[in-house]
Motif scaffolding. Structure first.
Motif, PDB file in Angstrom:
ATOM      1  N   GLU A 808      57.262 102.986  60.612  1.00  7.78           N
ATOM      2  CA  GLU A 808      56.427 102.697  59.447  1.00  7.78           C
ATOM      3  C   GLU A 808      57.079 101.645  58.551  1.00  7.78           C
ATOM      4  OE1 GLU A 808      52.875 103.322  57.132  1.00  7.78           O
ATOM      5  OE2 GLU A 808      53.489 103.408  59.223  1.00  7.78           O
ATOM      6  N   SER A 809      58.411 101.688  58.451  1.00  2.00           N
ATOM      7  CA  SER A 809      59.123 100.690  57.651  1.00  2.00           C
ATOM      8  C   SER A 809      58.855  99.286  58.177  1.00  2.00           C
ATOM      9  CB  SER A 809      60.628 100.960  57.658  1.00  2.00           C
ATOM     10  OG  SER A 809      60.935 102.159  56.984  1.00  2.00           O
ATOM     11  N   LYS A 810      58.905  99.141  59.524  1.00  2.00           N
ATOM     12  CA  LYS A 810      58.652  97.828  60.124  1.00  2.00           C
ATOM     13  C   LYS A 810      57.249  97.324  59.786  1.00  2.00           C
ATOM     14  CE  LYS A 810      61.829  98.240  64.049  1.00  2.00           C
ATOM     15  NZ  LYS A 810      61.957  98.394  65.508  1.00  2.00           N
ATOM     16  N   LYS A 811      56.270  98.239  59.845  1.00  2.00           N
ATOM     17  CA  LYS A 811      54.881  97.842  59.540  1.00  2.00           C
ATOM     18  C   LYS A 811      54.748  97.403  58.083  1.00  2.00           C
ATOM     19  CE  LYS A 811      52.829 100.988  62.934  1.00  2.00           C
ATOM     20  NZ  LYS A 811      52.083 102.257  63.096  1.00  2.00           N
ATOM     21  N   ILE A 812      55.383  98.146  57.180  1.00  2.00           N
ATOM     22  CA  ILE A 812      55.307  97.817  55.749  1.00  2.00           C
ATOM     23  C   ILE A 812      55.965  96.469  55.474  1.00  2.00           C
ATOM     24  CG2 ILE A 812      56.118  98.486  53.445  1.00  2.00           C
ATOM     25  CD1 ILE A 812      55.699 101.434  54.345  1.00  2.00           C
ATOM     26  N   VAL A 813      57.160  96.270  56.075  1.00  2.00           N
ATOM     27  CA  VAL A 813      57.859  94.985  55.883  1.00  2.00           C
ATOM     28  C   VAL A 813      57.005  93.846  56.429  1.00  2.00           C
ATOM     29  CG1 VAL A 813      59.844  93.611  56.589  1.00  2.00           C
ATOM     30  CG2 VAL A 813      60.157  95.981  55.863  1.00  2.00           C
ATOM     31  N   SER A 814      56.428  94.045  57.608  1.00  2.00           N
ATOM     32  CA  SER A 814      55.603  93.009  58.229  1.00  2.00           C
ATOM     33  C   SER A 814      54.397  92.652  57.359  1.00  2.00           C
ATOM     34  CB  SER A 814      55.139  93.480  59.601  1.00  2.00           C
ATOM     35  OG  SER A 814      54.226  92.569  60.164  1.00  2.00           O
ATOM     36  N   PHE A 830      59.247  99.273  48.718  1.00  2.00           N
ATOM     37  CA  PHE A 830      60.605  99.005  49.205  1.00  2.00           C
ATOM     38  C   PHE A 830      61.619  99.889  48.499  1.00  2.00           C
ATOM     39  CE2 PHE A 830      58.512  95.556  51.132  1.00  2.00           C
ATOM     40  CZ  PHE A 830      59.328  95.038  52.119  1.00  2.00           C
ATOM     41  N   LEU A 831      61.386 100.148  47.203  1.00  2.00           N
ATOM     42  CA  LEU A 831      62.285 101.039  46.466  1.00  2.00           C
ATOM     43  C   LEU A 831      62.222 102.448  47.049  1.00  2.00           C
ATOM     44  CD1 LEU A 831      64.194 101.669  44.130  1.00  2.00           C
ATOM     45  CD2 LEU A 831      62.198 101.908  42.641  1.00  2.00           C
ATOM     46  N   ILE A 832      61.020 102.892  47.368  1.00  2.00           N
ATOM     47  CA  ILE A 832      60.869 104.242  47.944  1.00  2.00           C
ATOM     48  C   ILE A 832      61.573 104.327  49.301  1.00  2.00           C
ATOM     49  CG2 ILE A 832      59.172 105.857  48.912  1.00  2.00           C
ATOM     50  CD1 ILE A 832      57.273 104.924  46.619  1.00  2.00           C
ATOM     51  N   LEU A 833      61.395 103.307  50.136  1.00  2.00           N
ATOM     52  CA  LEU A 833      62.075 103.296  51.442  1.00  2.00           C
ATOM     53  C   LEU A 833      63.594 103.247  51.270  1.00  2.00           C
ATOM     54  CD1 LEU A 833      59.766 100.789  53.384  1.00  2.00           C
ATOM     55  CD2 LEU A 833      59.885 103.276  53.705  1.00  2.00           C
ATOM     56  N   MET A 863      66.315  89.526  49.844  1.00  2.00           N
ATOM     57  CA  MET A 863      65.133  90.170  50.392  1.00  2.00           C
ATOM     58  C   MET A 863      65.207  90.207  51.913  1.00  2.00           C
ATOM     59  SD  MET A 863      62.532  91.776  49.460  1.00  2.00           S
ATOM     60  CE  MET A 863      61.910  92.703  50.845  1.00  2.00           C
ATOM     61  N   ALA A 864      65.724  89.148  52.494  1.00  2.00           N
ATOM     62  CA  ALA A 864      65.871  89.114  53.953  1.00  2.00           C
ATOM     63  C   ALA A 864      66.811  90.219  54.434  1.00  2.00           C
ATOM     64  CB  ALA A 864      66.385  87.741  54.390  1.00  2.00           C
ATOM     65  N   LYS A 865      67.868  90.472  53.655  1.00  2.00           N
ATOM     66  CA  LYS A 865      68.797  91.552  54.010  1.00  2.00           C
ATOM     67  C   LYS A 865      68.101  92.909  53.930  1.00  2.00           C
ATOM     68  CE  LYS A 865      72.851  89.071  52.249  1.00  2.00           C
ATOM     69  NZ  LYS A 865      73.812  88.998  51.133  1.00  2.00           N
ATOM     70  N   ILE A 866      67.298  93.121  52.866  1.00  2.00           N
ATOM     71  CA  ILE A 866      66.562  94.381  52.723  1.00  2.00           C
ATOM     72  C   ILE A 866      65.630  94.577  53.915  1.00  2.00           C
ATOM     73  CG2 ILE A 866      64.785  95.565  51.350  1.00  2.00           C
ATOM     74  CD1 ILE A 866      66.029  94.228  48.861  1.00  2.00           C
ATOM     75  N   ALA A 867      64.890  93.520  54.267  1.00  2.00           N
ATOM     76  CA  ALA A 867      63.948  93.602  55.390  1.00  2.00           C
ATOM     77  C   ALA A 867      64.680  93.917  56.694  1.00  2.00           C
ATOM     78  CB  ALA A 867      63.177  92.285  55.510  1.00  2.00           C
ATOM     79  N   GLU A 868      65.842  93.285  56.870  1.00  2.00           N
ATOM     80  CA  GLU A 868      66.608  93.499  58.109  1.00  2.00           C
ATOM     81  C   GLU A 868      67.106  94.939  58.206  1.00  2.00           C
ATOM     82  OE1 GLU A 868      69.872  93.852  60.715  1.00  2.00           O
ATOM     83  OE2 GLU A 868      70.299  93.646  58.574  1.00  2.00           O
ATOM     84  N   ILE A 869      67.581  95.504  57.083  1.00  2.00           N
ATOM     85  CA  ILE A 869      68.089  96.886  57.081  1.00  2.00           C
ATOM     86  C   ILE A 869      66.961  97.864  57.380  1.00  2.00           C
ATOM     87  CG2 ILE A 869      69.045  98.697  55.605  1.00  2.00           C
ATOM     88  CD1 ILE A 869      70.575  96.414  54.116  1.00  2.00           C
ATOM     89  N   LEU A 870      65.773  97.628  56.810  1.00  2.00           N
ATOM     90  CA  LEU A 870      64.659  98.566  56.968  1.00  2.00           C
ATOM     91  C   LEU A 870      63.994  98.481  58.336  1.00  2.00           C
ATOM     92  CD1 LEU A 870      62.960  98.293  53.439  1.00  2.00           C
ATOM     93  CD2 LEU A 870      64.205 100.258  54.376  1.00  2.00           C
ATOM     94  N   THR A 871      64.263  97.417  59.087  1.00  2.00           N
ATOM     95  CA  THR A 871      63.566  97.259  60.369  1.00  2.00           C
ATOM     96  C   THR A 871      64.492  97.355  61.578  1.00  2.00           C
ATOM     97  OG1 THR A 871      63.794  94.844  60.164  1.00  2.00           O
ATOM     98  CG2 THR A 871      61.730  95.831  59.392  1.00  2.00           C
ATOM     99  N   ARG A 872      65.800  97.521  61.336  1.00  2.00           N
ATOM    100  CA  ARG A 872      66.699  97.565  62.511  1.00  2.00           C
ATOM    101  C   ARG A 872      66.765  98.959  63.131  1.00  2.00           C
ATOM    102  NH1 ARG A 872      72.074  96.251  59.020  1.00  2.00           N
ATOM    103  NH2 ARG A 872      72.400  98.298  58.058  1.00  2.00           N
TER     104      ARG A 872
END
Length: 872
Positions: A808-814, A830-833, A863-872
């Motif tokens: 779900e994190s990947k979908k939200i980031v996307s 993003f804060l909740i995740l 922001m790129a770092k946040i996205a990377e952490i939430l989708t790895r």
């Protein structure tokens, strides 16, 4: 610096537009000094468009001023429908829409020249037509002659400002003509001239294109330029200076026969475009003879013909003809006009001008005294009416002068010149001819100017007057309701409006009932009794639609749209506001247009269409240059400040918050100053400009309700959460719950609920989170809907389902991040995740990064770092 276009680049652009079109552009407005070559470009555009299969309808714009309401549009519709009619605004709009709908698929070009000479109602209708053109697929070109008079704070200059805010209009600013423009101009006219001749011509004329045009015709007359429009080298030894243009045409006019002069003088005197039948009846010249006369006048360049209608070829020619007609002859011509059967067919403004020409001031006085209200409502425009009064006032008797002055005071009020109107009313007593109405106008003007205490004193004195008629009493009570609403005393406004309704019904005052209903509706809306407000607005609208009261309809539509948005019907609200926006181009109500644009921006932001919201920024900036309303200026600046605060772009938010603080002191709302100062304090803290939060800026008690309060309290609760100030965060949440419940505003309730979710996650009150179920889903508020999805993923991670969390994190980031910028909807989900990873996976990396973003370190890299952490 503003880009200035040459004649050649302008023509190249218009030619491309007619050949290929421009995405999202329906209208071109060519603006520049007179003459400038605009007319010739329109001639060429008409020819080219016809060659390309367009139907072309053109208003030539040779008028000094409009002689009938909406003259250009009636003129074009008469050509479209082959009729001779004078229509009102609603009929014009209906006919245009029908014509373009019925002819969809055909290429149609509408040309309207001389927009600077149109009154503001017609200028607004041009803007409306430009929006219709975009929807219905036709092309529109207008020309506008700049003068010293139409720069600055004038309706004409306002037209240019507003046009520049319209995305469907491409404005072309012509430069002052230089030699290249003069050479291109002669080529456009079909002349084939050698370089040295053109250079001499340019020097001789000082670059004035009108003089060049006249000189070329003169050289044709004397044979220097031949019938192939080439220079006759045998005759060209030196370039003779042409005689003065007035002398040239004066000689042509002197050579006219008596009948020709009679026809030309009559047409110059009327100032209108007339068909052959009307000219024949006015001049008593038979149609068979008239054809020959018109042919002669046309060949001399004295008249122009368009769609079998005839007019003097220009204002200068009209002046020359009038100067050559003796005073006795003018009187004779005026008598013929007045006594002809065609006189009644002329517009009211033309009739009055002809009566003035004849010196029949007694008849003018009769009209002013007996129809002063009708003149205000039906003259072409209030400013044209004032201009007419300037010409006749010295010749009126004392009694009539007072009516003329009353008309002037009212006209100033209706065009929004409240300071001047106020002065006019206060320096004169009209009570014997107009009752208490002038004093009510004074009170209303004071309210518009924000001088509410002065207005209240006048209203209270009037209401204490036992001699008030029922109608006057109701209007005074409506004025008091308006004052009370402006000063946020809505319950009192509701009481006074209800009392006014009892009187209105008792005396069957049907003309006032809709205004009473509107006041009652506004008061109910202000105290968030939304169902009651909707019902009252609906009743008022029904009355106003029947009576065609457009201005009042617009204001009620606006308020109804806001109620729809409060109830969560966001798209319905946006559609209503966009419809209202179109209406404001019909009646020129810039005030309500400004509020409508702001509310569209606000609702788009609420539902997560933030880039679309900002697309209206240019329009709003242009409107705020014109509209002198500090309330909307404050609200808008506060909105943009909160927009960028929520987007974590504090550097952009700060100047808007500072402007909101400045404007708050100019308004009547007791909360606005403290709220704007508090918002500025938060922004400065987040930027690191101040090191500590000062809790004196944290406000939880308000004098009145408004939908900004939950968002404001949410800003504080989130900063408290970030700083670990849990008790203070809970106070903010509780206050937000209280106010959002009182208001019943759907989006405010969602905002409060969202901030509560963040608080409960932070403080690990998971049982309280479970008690919130089921949470609303599919609300249309994007930041809330994605936050609910983020919360579901967080609770899945808590129960050990890491696969669901990361999926779900990947979908939200996307969905929410395109890899280049941080949008305002992102902070909450993003804060909740991030909180979920910190609480349930012992990973604070996202929260640490978000804290950095939240305190001013706003970069795409983070922001790129946040996205990377939430989708790895």
């Amino acid at each position: 610096m503003e880009k200035l276009d040459s004649l050649q680049s302008t023509w190249d652009h218009i030619r491309k537009f007619l050949s290929d079109g421009e995405q999202g552009i329906s209208t071109h407005l060519i603006s520049g000094k007179f003459p400038g070559g605009k007319k010739k470009i329109m001639d060429m555009a008409q020819t080219l468009a016809t060659e390309h299969g367009y139907l072309v309808y053109r208003f030539p714009g040779n008028i000094a001023q409009e002689s009938m309401p909406y003259q250009p549009f009636n003129y074009i519709l008469n050509a479209m429908y082959d009729t001779v009619e004078e229509r009102g605004m609603n009929e014009i709009i209906r006919k245009f829409n029908n014509f373009f709908t019925d002819n969809k698929g055909l290429k149609i070009l509408v040309i309207i020249e001389g927009i600077e000479r149109l009154n503001t109602s017609s200028q607004d209708l041009f803007l409306y037509l430009s929006r219709t053109a975009l929807k219905l697929g036709f092309s529109l070109i207008g020309t506008y002659n700049e003068t010293k008079r139409n720069h600055g704070d004038t309706p004409e200059f306002n037209f240019i400002i507003v046009s520049a805010t319209e995305p469907q209009i491409h404005i072309i600013n012509l430069r002052e003509a230089n030699y290249d423009d003069a050479r291109f101009y002669t080529q456009m006219m079909g002349y084939k001239l050698p370089e040295n001749f053109t250079l001499d011509l340019f020097r001789l004329s000082s670059g004035d294109l009108s003089t060049i045009n006249y000189a070329l015709k003169y050289y044709e007359d004397i044979g220097i330029i031949n019938d192939r429009k080439e220079v006759n080298e045998a005759l060209f030894r030196f370039l003779p200076i042409p005689p003065a243009i007035d002398d040239y045409y004066a000689k042509k006019i002197a050579d006219l026969s008596e009948t020709e002069m009679k026809v030309a003088g009559t047409m110059a005197l009327s100032g209108e475009e007339l068909d052959l039948d009307v000219i024949s009846r006015i001049t008593s010249v038979s149609k068979s003879d008239l054809y020959k006369v018109m042919e002669s006048l046309d060949s001399s360049g004295i008249i122009a013909i368009n769609n079998f209608k005839y007019r003097i070829s220009g204002r200068r020619m009209t002046d020359i003809i009038r100067s050559k007609v003796s005073d006795v002859r003018k009187l004779d011509l005026a008598d013929q006009l007045i006594n002809s059967s065609a006189f009644d067919e002329l517009s009211l403004q033309t009739k009055l001008n002809i009566l003035r020409e004849r010196g029949l001031y007694d008849r003018i006085g009769e009209i002013i005294r007996s129809k002063w209200k009708q003149l205000i409502n039906s003259f072409v425009s209030p400013m044209d009416l004032i201009a007419f009064l300037d010409l006749v006032e010295d010749r009126l008797d004392a009694a009539t002068k007072r009516y003329a002055l009353l008309i002037r005071c009212n006209s100033l009020y209706f065009v929004g010149k409240f300071d001047q109107s106020l002065k006019c009313f206060r320096e004169n007593d009209f009570s014997d001819i107009a009752g208490k109405e002038p004093e009510l106008k004074v009170a209303s003007a004071l309210i518009y100017l924000g001088r509410n205490d002065e207005a209240a004193a006048i209203i209270e004195r009037l209401l204490a007057d036992k001699s008030l008629s029922p109608e006057e009493k109701v209007m005074a009570m409506v004025a008091k309701g308006s004052y009370l609403l402006r000063t946020k005393k809505s319950p009192q406004a509701l009481i006074i409006a209800s009392e006014a309704m009892e009187i209105a019904k008792a005396y069957s005052l049907n003309e006032q009932i809709d205004e009473v209903l509107t006041t009652m509706a506004a008061a109910n809306a202000d105290i968030f009794k939304l169902d009651r407000a909707k019902k009252l607005y609906g009743e008022a609208l029904e009355i106003e639609r029947k009576r065609g009261k457009i201005r009042q309809m617009n204001r009620n539509l606006h308020d109804l749209a806001i109620i729809e948005s409060f109830e969560g019907n966001f798209q319905k609200a946006i559609d209503m506001l966009k419809e209202l926006l179109e209406n404001t181009y019909i009646n020129g109500d810039l005030g309500i247009r400004t509020y409508a644009v702001y509310n569209i921006m606000d609702i788009l932001h609420i539902i997560g269409k933030s880039q679309e919201s900002l697309s209206y920024e240019k329009t709003m900036d242009g409107l705020l240059e014109i509209v002198q309303d500090n309330d909307i200026r404050f609200i808008y600046n506060r909105y943009i400040a909160s927009f960028y605060t929520e987007a974590l772009d504090f550097a952009k938010a700060l100047p808007f918050s500072e402007r909101a603080v400045e404007l708050s002191s100019l308004t009547e709302n007791p909360d606005w100053k403290s709220l704007s100062e508090s918002l500025r304090h938060l922004i400065m803290f987040k930027m690191g400009k101040i090191s500590e939060l000062d809790l004196k800026y944290f406000i939880t008690d308000f004098n009145s309700l408004e939908d900004f309060i939950p968002l404001y309290l949410g800003f504080w609760s989130n900063i408290f959460v970030m700083k670990g100030m849990d008790n203070e965060a809970l106070v903010a949440i509780k206050a937000s719950e209280k106010y959002s419940e009182e208001m019943g505003d759907f989006s405010s309730k969602l905002t409060t609920l969202l901030n509560k979710i963040i608080y409960l996650l932070t403080t690990e009150k998971f049982d309280e989170i479970l008690k919130l179920s089921p949470l609303p889903k599919g609300t249309g508020v994007r930041k809330f809907d994605y936050s609910v999805r983020a919360l579901d993923a967080a609770m899945a991670l808590k129960s050990g389902d890491s696969e669901m969390f990361y999926s779900e994190s990947k979908k939200i980031v996307s969905d929410l991040w395109d890899g280049s910028a941080l949008y305002n909807v992102m902070f909450y989900p993003f804060l909740i995740l991030g909180l979920a990873k910190a609480k349930f996976a012992d990973d604070n990396s996202v929260i640490d990064l978000i804290k950095g973003l939240f305190t001013g370190k706003r970069t795409s890299a983070e922001m790129a770092k946040i996205a990377e952490i939430l989708t790895r």
